[in-house]
Design a protein around this motif. Structure first.
Motif, PDB file in Angstrom:
ATOM      1  N   ILE A 291       0.841  -1.199   0.000  1.00 41.04           N
ATOM      2  CA  ILE A 291       0.000   0.000   0.000  1.00 41.04           C
ATOM      3  C   ILE A 291       0.876   1.248   0.000  1.00 41.04           C
ATOM      4  O   ILE A 291       0.635   2.204  -0.764  1.00 41.04           O
ATOM      5  CB  ILE A 291      -0.953  -0.021   1.211  1.00 41.04           C
ATOM      6  N   LEU A 292       1.890   1.257   0.842  1.00 41.38           N
ATOM      7  CA  LEU A 292       2.803   2.409   0.854  1.00 41.38           C
ATOM      8  C   LEU A 292       3.532   2.550  -0.476  1.00 41.38           C
ATOM      9  O   LEU A 292       3.691   3.663  -0.997  1.00 41.38           O
ATOM     10  CB  LEU A 292       3.807   2.248   1.998  1.00 41.38           C
ATOM     11  N   THR A 297       4.374   5.572  -5.228  1.00 44.08           N
ATOM     12  CA  THR A 297       4.548   5.512  -6.678  1.00 44.08           C
ATOM     13  C   THR A 297       3.595   6.476  -7.379  1.00 44.08           C
ATOM     14  O   THR A 297       3.962   7.134  -8.359  1.00 44.08           O
ATOM     15  CB  THR A 297       4.317   4.079  -7.180  1.00 44.08           C
ATOM     16  N   ASN A 298       2.350   6.551  -6.896  1.00 46.89           N
ATOM     17  CA  ASN A 298       1.404   7.499  -7.476  1.00 46.89           C
ATOM     18  C   ASN A 298       1.886   8.942  -7.320  1.00 46.89           C
ATOM     19  O   ASN A 298       1.694   9.776  -8.215  1.00 46.89           O
ATOM     20  CB  ASN A 298       0.036   7.334  -6.818  1.00 46.89           C
ATOM     21  N   GLN A 309       4.455  12.684   3.171  1.00 47.83           N
ATOM     22  CA  GLN A 309       4.525  12.135   4.524  1.00 47.83           C
ATOM     23  C   GLN A 309       3.842  10.771   4.526  1.00 47.83           C
ATOM     24  O   GLN A 309       2.644  10.674   4.241  1.00 47.83           O
ATOM     25  CB  GLN A 309       3.831  13.071   5.520  1.00 47.83           C
ATOM     26  N   ALA A 310       4.615   9.745   4.828  1.00 50.10           N
ATOM     27  CA  ALA A 310       4.105   8.369   4.848  1.00 50.10           C
ATOM     28  C   ALA A 310       4.272   7.815   6.249  1.00 50.10           C
ATOM     29  O   ALA A 310       5.375   7.814   6.802  1.00 50.10           O
ATOM     30  CB  ALA A 310       4.860   7.504   3.841  1.00 50.10           C
ATOM     31  N   GLY A 311       3.187   7.360   6.828  1.00 53.61           N
ATOM     32  CA  GLY A 311       3.247   6.868   8.195  1.00 53.61           C
ATOM     33  C   GLY A 311       2.469   5.586   8.394  1.00 53.61           C
ATOM     34  O   GLY A 311       1.444   5.339   7.762  1.00 53.61           O
ATOM     35  N   ARG A 320      -2.951   1.633  11.161  1.00 53.65           N
ATOM     36  CA  ARG A 320      -3.328   2.765  10.305  1.00 53.65           C
ATOM     37  C   ARG A 320      -2.175   3.103   9.367  1.00 53.65           C
ATOM     38  O   ARG A 320      -1.009   3.138   9.776  1.00 53.65           O
ATOM     39  CB  ARG A 320      -3.694   3.983  11.164  1.00 53.65           C
ATOM     40  N   ILE A 321      -2.530   3.385   8.120  1.00 51.86           N
ATOM     41  CA  ILE A 321      -1.563   3.778   7.089  1.00 51.86           C
ATOM     42  C   ILE A 321      -2.013   5.115   6.524  1.00 51.86           C
ATOM     43  O   ILE A 321      -3.196   5.300   6.211  1.00 51.86           O
ATOM     44  CB  ILE A 321      -1.487   2.728   5.964  1.00 51.86           C
ATOM     45  N   SER A 322      -1.066   6.024   6.380  1.00 46.60           N
ATOM     46  CA  SER A 322      -1.388   7.350   5.845  1.00 46.60           C
ATOM     47  C   SER A 322      -0.262   7.803   4.927  1.00 46.60           C
ATOM     48  O   SER A 322       0.913   7.745   5.305  1.00 46.60           O
ATOM     49  CB  SER A 322      -1.583   8.360   6.987  1.00 46.60           C
ATOM     50  N   VAL A 323      -0.623   8.237   3.727  1.00 48.01           N
ATOM     51  CA  VAL A 323       0.334   8.805   2.774  1.00 48.01           C
ATOM     52  C   VAL A 323      -0.282  10.097   2.236  1.00 48.01           C
ATOM     53  O   VAL A 323      -1.322  10.057   1.555  1.00 48.01           O
ATOM     54  CB  VAL A 323       0.644   7.825   1.618  1.00 48.01           C
ATOM     55  N   VAL A 324       0.330  11.233   2.565  1.00 49.06           N
ATOM     56  CA  VAL A 324      -0.199  12.542   2.180  1.00 49.06           C
ATOM     57  C   VAL A 324       0.910  13.321   1.494  1.00 49.06           C
ATOM     58  O   VAL A 324       2.060  13.346   1.984  1.00 49.06           O
ATOM     59  CB  VAL A 324      -0.712  13.317   3.418  1.00 49.06           C
TER      60      VAL A 324
END
Length: 378
Positions: A291-292, A297-298, A309-311, A320-324
């Motif tokens: 997922i990260l 890549t996007n 920021q990827a957490g 929880r996964i977050s990519v902003v």
């Protein structure tokens, strides 16, 4: 749980049948007052018990031998119980191990032969049958016992066939699920590597003449990315080569590989601030990594240069996964409902019963958020 796996071993079943056969023979030669016992009848009773002992080894020969030996026993002794019991015990493995039409023929043959021999044995004076019920009751009981044993065997065979078909369906479904998983993995690998290679190739083309060292650095990065992607693709394609074939031993991605992913993104113009808080279960690590990887890549494909920021965090039993990022919010061509990348990330999150959200941020940028519960210890 597989019910067939709990069946006793064959040798134990054969031993139990042998014990039952010996007990039947002893009971038939115990010299009750209404039965004659001599060397001939004793030998026939012991022979009649043999089909019970070998019924699982040679089902049909044992059954038809039991019918014929039953005629011989009834011709010298009014022992109407043992021939019927032996025939009933012998028809059970025929019904469980043979097609229905063959076991039905065996049943009809047994009903006719056993019933006829019983009627013949009762046609004359009841010399050795004092106290026995009338012939209709005896014949009806014998046929009921034979039919009941055949029915139980047929039901057991049908149940095993259903269990086997269900096991095959589960195996086919598992294979399909595995191939879908591999397809998702291949998509992620190809999408990530081609995006990185395209960006680095563009950098090399621009700087190779004026800054040859930077150009060579970009080409070396392309080579490294290509080699790693080829290794992963060989691993997944090996699993797809043929059913049951063993894939290569390339390990699945781990969270320890995330810094390398961030470095590759940085070389493509996306600065990634990476954070991992808490302990991610090993079984979920490949999904988290993918997922990260797809989210970053996007960003590389659609927003570079950008900051991201990827957490990953694990708290209160939830992952929880977050990519902003702060790049342009558009992540798809106009008029298209979405690409395979977002769909693949959503599938991975839903696989664990979680949630997935992705979309443009209010001001600028794009956000990807996924979360799911982590099962507690059983």
């Amino acid at each position: 749980m597989n019910l067939l796996a709990r069946r006793p071993p064959p040798w134990l079943l054969i031993l139990a049948d042998t014990v039952v056969a010996v007990l039947l023979a002893l009971a038939s030669t115990a010299s009750p007052p209404e039965l004659t016992t001599n060397a001939v009848t004793t030998a026939l009773c012991w022979l009649l018990a043999v089909p019970v002992a070998v019924r699982r080894v040679w089902p049909e020969p044992a059954y038809y031998s039991a019918i014929l030996l039953g005629i011989a026993v009834l011709s010298v002794q009014a022992n109407r119980l043992m021939p019927t019991v032996v025939a009933a015990l012998a028809i059970y493995p025929v019904a469980t191990g043979r097609p229905v039409w063959r076991s039905a023929i065996a049943l009809v043959s047994g009903l006719l032969v056993n019933g006829g021999s019983l009627l013949v044995s009762m046609s004359g004076p009841a010399q050795y049958s004092n106290g026995w019920p009338d012939p209709v009751f005896i014949l009806g009981t014998a046929w009921l016992v034979l039919a009941a044993s055949w029915s139980l065997g047929t039901a057991a065979r049908t149940r095993r066939e259903f269990a086997a078909r269900d096991a095959r369906r589960q195996a086919e479904q598992a294979a399909t699920d595995e191939r879908l998983r591999i397809a998702r993995e291949l998509h992620d690998v190809v999408a990530h590597s081609m995006s990185m290679i395209t960006v680095k190739a563009g950098v090399a083309a621009k700087v190779l003449d004026k800054h040859p060292e930077e150009g060579r650095k970009a080409l070396r990065a392309i080579e490294e990315i290509g080699r790693g992607s080829l290794a992963e693709m060989r691993h997944f394609l090996g699993a797809l080569r043929a059913p049951g074939s063993a894939p290569d031993s390339t390990p699945l991605p781990r969270l320890a590989d995330l810094p390398s992913l961030a470095r590759q993104a940085a070389e493509a113009g996306v600065q990634v601030d990476l954070s991992v808080n808490g302990t991610v279960p090993d079984s979920m690590a490949p999904a988290v990594y993918r997922i990260l990887q797809e989210a970053i890549t996007n960003v590389v494909k659609h927003a570079a240069p950008a900051h991201c920021q990827a957490g990953v965090s694990v708290a209160d039993g939830r992952l929880r996964i977050s990519v902003v990022d702060d790049g342009p919010g558009q992540r798809m061509l106009p008029g298209r409902p979405g690409g395979h990348g977002l769909a693949g990330m959503r599938e991975r999150a839903l696989l664990y019963g979680g949630t997935f959200e992705a979309g443009p941020l209010p001001e600028r940028g794009f956000g990807v958020h996924a979360s799911w519960e982590i099962p507690g210890p059983a």
